[in-house]
Design a protein around this motif. Structure first.
Motif, PDB file in Angstrom:
ATOM      1  N   CYS A  31      -7.715   3.209  -7.613  1.00 17.03           N
ATOM      2  CA  CYS A  31      -6.985   2.838  -6.396  1.00 17.03           C
ATOM      3  C   CYS A  31      -7.904   2.171  -5.373  1.00 17.03           C
ATOM      4  O   CYS A  31      -7.468   1.803  -4.282  1.00 17.03           O
ATOM      5  N   PHE A  42       2.751  -4.850  -8.348  1.00 18.07           N
ATOM      6  CA  PHE A  42       2.003  -4.255  -7.234  1.00 18.07           C
ATOM      7  C   PHE A  42       2.448  -4.950  -5.955  1.00 18.07           C
ATOM      8  O   PHE A  42       2.330  -6.177  -5.843  1.00 18.07           O
ATOM      9  N   CYS A  52      -6.730   1.527  -1.468  1.00 16.21           N
ATOM     10  CA  CYS A  52      -5.312   1.226  -1.269  1.00 16.21           C
ATOM     11  C   CYS A  52      -4.823   2.006  -0.049  1.00 16.21           C
ATOM     12  O   CYS A  52      -5.231   3.154   0.172  1.00 16.21           O
ATOM     13  N   ASN A  54      -2.219   3.490   0.392  1.00 19.68           N
ATOM     14  CA  ASN A  54      -1.458   4.684   0.007  1.00 19.68           C
ATOM     15  C   ASN A  54      -2.336   5.825  -0.494  1.00 19.68           C
ATOM     16  O   ASN A  54      -1.831   6.895  -0.833  1.00 19.68           O
ATOM     17  N   LEU A  55      -3.651   5.571  -0.548  1.00 18.54           N
ATOM     18  CA  LEU A  55      -4.563   6.614  -1.034  1.00 18.54           C
ATOM     19  C   LEU A  55      -4.860   7.618   0.085  1.00 18.54           C
ATOM     20  O   LEU A  55      -5.308   7.238   1.172  1.00 18.54           O
ATOM     21  N   CYS A  61      -2.102  10.103  -4.289  1.00 17.11           N
ATOM     22  CA  CYS A  61      -1.311   8.961  -3.821  1.00 17.11           C
ATOM     23  C   CYS A  61      -0.117   9.450  -3.009  1.00 17.11           C
ATOM     24  O   CYS A  61       0.652  10.287  -3.486  1.00 17.11           O
ATOM     25  N   ILE A  63       2.594   8.041  -2.355  1.00 18.48           N
ATOM     26  CA  ILE A  63       3.922   7.637  -2.864  1.00 18.48           C
ATOM     27  C   ILE A  63       4.020   7.888  -4.381  1.00 18.48           C
ATOM     28  O   ILE A  63       4.775   7.220  -5.090  1.00 18.48           O
ATOM     29  N   LEU A  67       6.541   5.511  -6.949  1.00 19.91           N
ATOM     30  CA  LEU A  67       5.771   4.273  -7.175  1.00 19.91           C
ATOM     31  C   LEU A  67       6.662   3.126  -7.645  1.00 19.91           C
ATOM     32  O   LEU A  67       6.584   2.009  -7.137  1.00 19.91           O
ATOM     33  N   PHE A  72       5.380  -0.515  -7.030  1.00 20.42           N
ATOM     34  CA  PHE A  72       4.037  -0.287  -7.566  1.00 20.42           C
ATOM     35  C   PHE A  72       4.108   0.130  -9.038  1.00 20.42           C
ATOM     36  O   PHE A  72       3.467   1.086  -9.465  1.00 20.42           O
ATOM     37  N   CYS A  75       0.934   0.798 -11.112  1.00 18.58           N
ATOM     38  CA  CYS A  75       0.186   2.055 -10.966  1.00 18.58           C
ATOM     39  C   CYS A  75       0.659   3.093 -11.981  1.00 18.58           C
ATOM     40  O   CYS A  75      -0.094   4.008 -12.319  1.00 18.58           O
TER      41      CYS A  75
HETATM   42  S1  SF4 Z   1      -1.468   4.973  -7.296  1.00 13.65           S
HETATM   43 FE1  SF4 Z   1      -0.910   4.985  -5.110  1.00 13.65          FE
HETATM   44  S2  SF4 Z   1      -2.875   4.980  -4.026  1.00 13.65           S
HETATM   45 FE2  SF4 Z   1      -3.308   4.339  -6.136  1.00 13.65          FE
HETATM   46  S3  SF4 Z   1      -3.212   2.093  -6.089  1.00 13.65           S
HETATM   47 FE3  SF4 Z   1      -1.171   2.844  -6.666  1.00 13.65          FE
HETATM   48  S4  SF4 Z   1      -0.032   2.957  -4.714  1.00 13.65           S
HETATM   49 FE4  SF4 Z   1      -2.220   2.848  -4.210  1.00 13.65          FE
END
Ligand code: SF4
Length: 284
Positions: A31, A42, A52, A54-55, A61, A63, A67, A72, A75
């Motif tokens: 991430c 993404f 990211c 969202n981290l 994460c 979300i 995702l 996303f 991910c």
């Molecule tokens: S898993 Fe979550 S934190 Fe990791 S890159 Fe994807 S959206 Fe970002």
């Protein structure tokens, strides 16, 4: 095929099955370290080395459970095979990248190298799980040991590795493995039909087809309909299976299939998968 032996293939099987990501023991490297371009997989651009948005502070994460609906999808496809925890806990001995910028930069550079070493280890371990001839078996064992030793190197040594040069002999061994296994298992098919390397089968209707032992290395199977197809002993190295319909397909003994390929495809409970592949949570 001559000279095939009934050797113990459990070593390769055990190693292949053990290669699983452990996000609890990783500092969110996938991430953070990787460069990601906004796409249907993404929802935003993210340069390499930037966490990211969202981290969370604990590297989870925020979300995670949403995702796909938040754009996303990529991910839910990514799989480091355990490279993340190796870099976090072994190479950098559990030191968090937030401790210093220099430390962080080095860790982010090492991660994609480790990721590629782990990918090769997964392929070689899988090759060792098959009944190949004595010579090839010994070569695979040596190769596996060399790759495993490389993963134990210090960070500075890892950064000097020539991954392209390392890949070449690995690829040659995997090709030999594929040829031995596919030739051995399906002798009755015309060889011209078995060689579909790099084929463009995007969106093709192949439902219910018997494609056993076909070489589909590097093929384009995006949104292909493979529902109910027999895909045993098919070599899938580098094949693009995004949104391929694998419902009811038999991939139980497919060769060199990865978790990422399966995560990117569509399937269901009736899809037969190899023992080392998990059924994706988003398959209904
Ligand atoms: S898993 Fe979550 S934190 Fe990791 S890159 Fe994807 S959206 Fe970002």
């Amino acid at each position: 095929m001559s000279n095939l032996t009934n050797r113990d293939t459990s070593i390769g099987t055990k190693i292949r099955e053990s290669l699983q990501a452990d996000c609890q023991n990783c500092f969110g490297l996938c991430c953070t370290a990787l460069n990601i371009v906004a796409s249907s997989d993404f929802a935003m651009n993210k340069p390499a080395g930037k966490p990211c948005s969202n981290l969370k502070d604990d590297y989870s994460c925020q979300i995670h459970s949403k995702l796909r609906v938040n754009g996303f999808k990529g991910c839910t496809v990514f799989d480091c095979l355990g490279a993340g925890q190796q870099v976090s806990q072994v190479t950098f001995k559990g030191q968090d990248w937030r401790q210093s910028r220099i430390h962080a930069d080095k860790m982010f550079q090492v991660f994609p190298i480790m990721e590629q070493l782990y990918e090769m280890i997964a392929y070689v371990a899988e090759a060792l799980s098959y009944q190949v001839d004595n010579t090839l078996y010994e070569q695979l064992l040596v190769q596996l040991e060399q790759l495993q030793q490389a993963t134990e190197l210090e960070a500075d040594a890892l950064l000097t590795l020539d991954i392209v040069a390392i890949r070449m002999p690995v690829n040659a061994l995997l090709l030999k493995t594929s040829e031995q296994i596919r030739t051995h298992r399906v002798k009755e098919k015309a060889s011209s039909k078995l060689n579909q390397r790099g084929a463009d089968w995007m969106g093709k209707k192949l439902q219910g087809k018997d494609l056993r032992a076909t070489d589909l290395r590097g093929s384009y199977l995006i949104a292909a309909n493979l529902q109910g197809a027999n895909l045993r002993e098919v070599d899938f190295i580098g094949a693009d299976l995004r949104d391929a319909n694998l419902r009811g397909a038999d991939l139980s003994t497919s060769l060199f299939l990865t978790q990422m390929q399966i995560n990117a495809a569509q399937g269901d409970r009736s899809t037969k998968l190899p023992s080392y592949i998990k059924r994706p949570a988003h398959w209904k």
